[in-house]
Design a protein around this motif. Structure first.
Motif, PDB file in Angstrom:
ATOM      1  N   ARG A  26       2.034 -46.166 -60.325  1.00 31.81           N
ATOM      2  CA  ARG A  26       3.010 -47.156 -60.797  1.00 31.81           C
ATOM      3  C   ARG A  26       3.560 -46.817 -62.175  1.00 31.81           C
ATOM      4  N   GLY A  27       3.114 -45.722 -62.760  1.00 31.69           N
ATOM      5  CA  GLY A  27       3.584 -45.360 -64.099  1.00 31.69           C
ATOM      6  C   GLY A  27       2.401 -45.090 -64.995  1.00 31.69           C
ATOM      7  N   SER A  28       2.443 -45.635 -66.223  1.00 36.55           N
ATOM      8  CA  SER A  28       1.322 -45.393 -67.120  1.00 36.55           C
ATOM      9  C   SER A  28       0.859 -46.703 -67.752  1.00 36.55           C
ATOM     10  N   ALA A  29      -0.422 -46.715 -68.067  1.00 36.72           N
ATOM     11  CA  ALA A  29      -1.047 -47.911 -68.646  1.00 36.72           C
ATOM     12  C   ALA A  29      -1.900 -47.483 -69.826  1.00 36.72           C
ATOM     13  N   ALA A  30      -1.821 -48.261 -70.891  1.00 38.05           N
ATOM     14  CA  ALA A  30      -2.611 -47.964 -72.090  1.00 38.05           C
ATOM     15  C   ALA A  30      -3.872 -48.809 -72.093  1.00 38.05           C
ATOM     16  N   GLN A  31      -4.988 -48.157 -72.447  1.00 35.31           N
ATOM     17  CA  GLN A  31      -6.264 -48.845 -72.632  1.00 35.31           C
ATOM     18  C   GLN A  31      -6.424 -49.080 -74.134  1.00 35.31           C
ATOM     19  N   LEU A  32      -6.561 -50.315 -74.520  1.00 32.15           N
ATOM     20  CA  LEU A  32      -6.686 -50.646 -75.943  1.00 32.15           C
ATOM     21  C   LEU A  32      -8.073 -51.193 -76.230  1.00 32.15           C
ATOM     22  N   SER A  33      -8.649 -50.788 -77.350  1.00 30.91           N
ATOM     23  CA  SER A  33      -9.816 -51.520 -77.826  1.00 30.91           C
ATOM     24  C   SER A  33      -9.349 -52.422 -78.966  1.00 30.91           C
ATOM     25  N   ILE A  34      -9.991 -53.569 -79.060  1.00 26.77           N
ATOM     26  CA  ILE A  34      -9.548 -54.612 -79.981  1.00 26.77           C
ATOM     27  C   ILE A  34     -10.746 -55.122 -80.760  1.00 26.77           C
ATOM     28  N   ALA A  35     -10.552 -55.303 -82.053  1.00 22.30           N
ATOM     29  CA  ALA A  35     -11.614 -55.900 -82.864  1.00 22.30           C
ATOM     30  C   ALA A  35     -10.968 -56.900 -83.811  1.00 22.30           C
ATOM     31  N   THR A  36     -11.536 -58.082 -83.885  1.00 23.68           N
ATOM     32  CA  THR A  36     -11.082 -59.070 -84.855  1.00 23.68           C
ATOM     33  C   THR A  36     -12.186 -59.246 -85.889  1.00 23.68           C
ATOM     34  N   VAL A  37     -11.810 -59.140 -87.159  1.00 20.38           N
ATOM     35  CA  VAL A  37     -12.795 -59.228 -88.239  1.00 20.38           C
ATOM     36  C   VAL A  37     -12.418 -60.366 -89.183  1.00 20.38           C
ATOM     37  N   ASN A  38     -13.433 -60.898 -89.875  1.00 15.57           N
ATOM     38  CA  ASN A  38     -13.167 -61.946 -90.860  1.00 15.57           C
ATOM     39  C   ASN A  38     -13.026 -61.335 -92.262  1.00 15.57           C
ATOM     40  N   GLN A  39     -12.897 -62.206 -93.251  1.00 14.54           N
ATOM     41  CA  GLN A  39     -12.628 -61.759 -94.632  1.00 14.54           C
ATOM     42  C   GLN A  39     -13.796 -61.000 -95.239  1.00 14.54           C
ATOM     43  N   HIS A  40     -14.979 -61.068 -94.585  1.00 18.34           N
ATOM     44  CA  HIS A  40     -16.129 -60.305 -95.068  1.00 18.34           C
ATOM     45  C   HIS A  40     -16.263 -58.978 -94.320  1.00 18.34           C
ATOM     46  N   GLY A  41     -15.316 -58.692 -93.451  1.00 15.67           N
ATOM     47  CA  GLY A  41     -15.410 -57.463 -92.666  1.00 15.67           C
ATOM     48  C   GLY A  41     -16.327 -57.593 -91.465  1.00 15.67           C
ATOM     49  N   VAL A  42     -16.798 -58.818 -91.193  1.00 13.77           N
ATOM     50  CA  VAL A  42     -17.692 -59.034 -90.046  1.00 13.77           C
ATOM     51  C   VAL A  42     -16.848 -59.185 -88.785  1.00 13.77           C
ATOM     52  N   GLU A  43     -17.235 -58.444 -87.765  1.00 14.68           N
ATOM     53  CA  GLU A  43     -16.513 -58.518 -86.497  1.00 14.68           C
ATOM     54  C   GLU A  43     -16.851 -59.831 -85.794  1.00 14.68           C
ATOM     55  N   VAL A  44     -15.829 -60.577 -85.405  1.00 19.12           N
ATOM     56  CA  VAL A  44     -16.062 -61.847 -84.715  1.00 19.12           C
ATOM     57  C   VAL A  44     -15.730 -61.769 -83.232  1.00 19.12           C
ATOM     58  N   LEU A  45     -14.932 -60.784 -82.853  1.00 21.96           N
ATOM     59  CA  LEU A  45     -14.586 -60.601 -81.446  1.00 21.96           C
ATOM     60  C   LEU A  45     -14.384 -59.116 -81.205  1.00 21.96           C
ATOM     61  N   ARG A  46     -14.966 -58.640 -80.110  1.00 23.67           N
ATOM     62  CA  ARG A  46     -14.768 -57.238 -79.720  1.00 23.67           C
ATOM     63  C   ARG A  46     -14.241 -57.255 -78.298  1.00 23.67           C
ATOM     64  N   GLY A  47     -13.083 -56.681 -78.085  1.00 20.91           N
ATOM     65  CA  GLY A  47     -12.498 -56.776 -76.752  1.00 20.91           C
ATOM     66  C   GLY A  47     -11.716 -55.553 -76.356  1.00 20.91           C
ATOM     67  N   ARG A  48     -11.069 -55.696 -75.204  1.00 21.74           N
ATOM     68  CA  ARG A  48     -10.201 -54.629 -74.739  1.00 21.74           C
ATOM     69  C   ARG A  48      -9.044 -55.233 -73.971  1.00 21.74           C
ATOM     70  N   ALA A  49      -8.017 -54.405 -73.814  1.00 15.03           N
ATOM     71  CA  ALA A  49      -6.852 -54.828 -73.037  1.00 15.03           C
ATOM     72  C   ALA A  49      -6.311 -53.608 -72.306  1.00 15.03           C
ATOM     73  N   VAL A  50      -5.650 -53.881 -71.207  1.00 10.44           N
ATOM     74  CA  VAL A  50      -4.924 -52.843 -70.480  1.00 10.44           C
ATOM     75  C   VAL A  50      -3.486 -53.326 -70.364  1.00 10.44           C
ATOM     76  N   VAL A  51      -2.541 -52.493 -70.790  1.00 13.74           N
ATOM     77  CA  VAL A  51      -1.134 -52.894 -70.721  1.00 13.74           C
ATOM     78  C   VAL A  51      -0.338 -51.838 -69.966  1.00 13.74           C
ATOM     79  N   ARG A  52       0.565 -52.309 -69.133  1.00 13.34           N
ATOM     80  CA  ARG A  52       1.481 -51.437 -68.388  1.00 13.34           C
ATOM     81  C   ARG A  52       2.586 -51.020 -69.351  1.00 13.34           C
ATOM     82  N   LEU A  53       2.820 -49.738 -69.496  1.00 15.67           N
ATOM     83  CA  LEU A  53       3.811 -49.272 -70.473  1.00 15.67           C
ATOM     84  C   LEU A  53       5.197 -49.224 -69.851  1.00 15.67           C
ATOM     85  N   PRO A  54       6.223 -49.516 -70.678  1.00 16.13           N
ATOM     86  CA  PRO A  54       7.585 -49.393 -70.161  1.00 16.13           C
ATOM     87  C   PRO A  54       7.889 -47.911 -69.872  1.00 16.13           C
TER      88      PRO A  54
END
Lengths: 143, 167
Positions: A114-142
């Motif tokens: 179907r084309g190409s898809a990007a695998q992303l890793s995601i991290a959300t951190v707070n003001q102390h640099g502590v990771e509060v969420l670790r995730g991933r996403a897959v997106v279909r590229l134009p």
């Protein structure tokens, strides 16, 4: 790179960008999310109950508020309709007063029929640099 | 669960709460909404199906006691003290659009235990929910994982030393 420099059609493996999700998270925001989501758990909206009964320092954010905000680091670049997978683990609690930054990194770009898809890793951190969420996403590229 | 209609004001309020200012959630004339054929819901929106779940336990109801504060500080959550949402994923079969009427097809809870790195046991539970359109086609598959940490039991107190025989 800043999120404004990322172009959905031109992402490459190794690209990484950040988005400020919230600066000084306010308790009212937790109430706003409670109303919008329907999750009225008192630990997120009732400071008296959170402190005096649950034994917490006070209310803390719904994990899904953090995840909802974090989704923007993906959708602000690619648009919501191109996302095929999104999610993650809550790795620390988020408290009123926190400032959160989400970071996305392109780990791989897979080509299929179907084309190409990007695998992303995601991290959300707070003001102390502590990771509060670790995730991933897959997106279909134009194309 | 009854039907879950995707309504524009609910999508707007949700987008505002998560600070998502993409016009695709609120402006039907923006190019993305025109291309999709309607306003799109944010990625995590389907969990707001709790709003239409008559038995959803985290919404105060007139006919049920509520554990939040009022004249008193209230009570502990009777459902699960220390229950935490540990992980959540979504697989999208297509975008969720305003005007969709979805049903939530909840799978069974699956549970397992895992030793905690801090001692004690972590009780995990996982459930897969498939949100379907009126034709039965899947729109979003949502997987929720919760955890209840159970601390290591306190070691038995030291036995009282035998009293010295004073004799």
């Amino acid at each position: 790179m800043t999120i404004d420099e990322v172009h959905a059609a031109a992402v490459a493996v190794g690209d990484t960008w950040e988005l400020l999700l919230v600066n000084d998270l306010r308790r009212t925001r937790l109430v706003q999310y409670a109303g919008a989501s329907g999750d009225f758990n008192p630990v997120h909206s009732d400071d008296v109950n959170a402190r005096e009964v649950a034994g917490l320092p006070g209310v803390f954010a719904h994990g899904m508020l953090t995840m909802g905000m974090t989704g923007r680091v993906v959708t602000d670049v690619f648009g919501v309709a191109r996302v095929e997978h999104f999610g993650g683990r809550f790795t620390a609690q988020v408290w009123p007063g926190d400032t959160l930054i989400a970071r996305a990194t392109v780990d791989a770009i897979n080509v299929d029929e179907r084309g190409s898809a990007a695998q992303l890793s995601i991290a959300t951190v707070n003001q102390h640099g502590v990771e509060v969420l670790r995730g991933r996403a897959v997106v279909r590229l134009p194309h | 669960m009854p039907e879950f209609p995707i309504e524009s004001m609910n999508v707007r309020a949700f987008a505002q709460a998560i600070g998502d200012h993409d016009p695709v959630h609120v402006d039907p004339t923006c190019s993305d909404a025109v291309q999709l054929g309607g306003l799109a819901a944010p990625l995590t929106f389907v969990l707001a199906a709790a709003q239409v779940d008559p038995g959803y336990p985290l919404r105060p109801r007139d006919d049920q006691p509520w554990h939040g504060s009022g004249a008193t500080s209230g009570h502990l959550d009777p459902l699960g003290v220390g229950l935490l949402h540990a992980e959540q994923t979504f697989d999208y079969h297509r975008p969720v659009l305003v005007g969709d009427v979805l049903t939530a097809d909840d799978g069974p809870w699956r549970s397992w235990d895992k030793p905690s790195s801090r001692g004690g046991v972590l009780h995990f539970q996982e459930r897969v929910t498939v949100f379907r359109d009126p034709d039965g086609l899947p729109v979003v598959t949502a997987t929720a994982r919760t955890v209840i940490p159970e601390p290591e039991p306190e070691p038995d107190p030291e036995p009282e030393p035998e009293p010295e025989d004073e004799g």
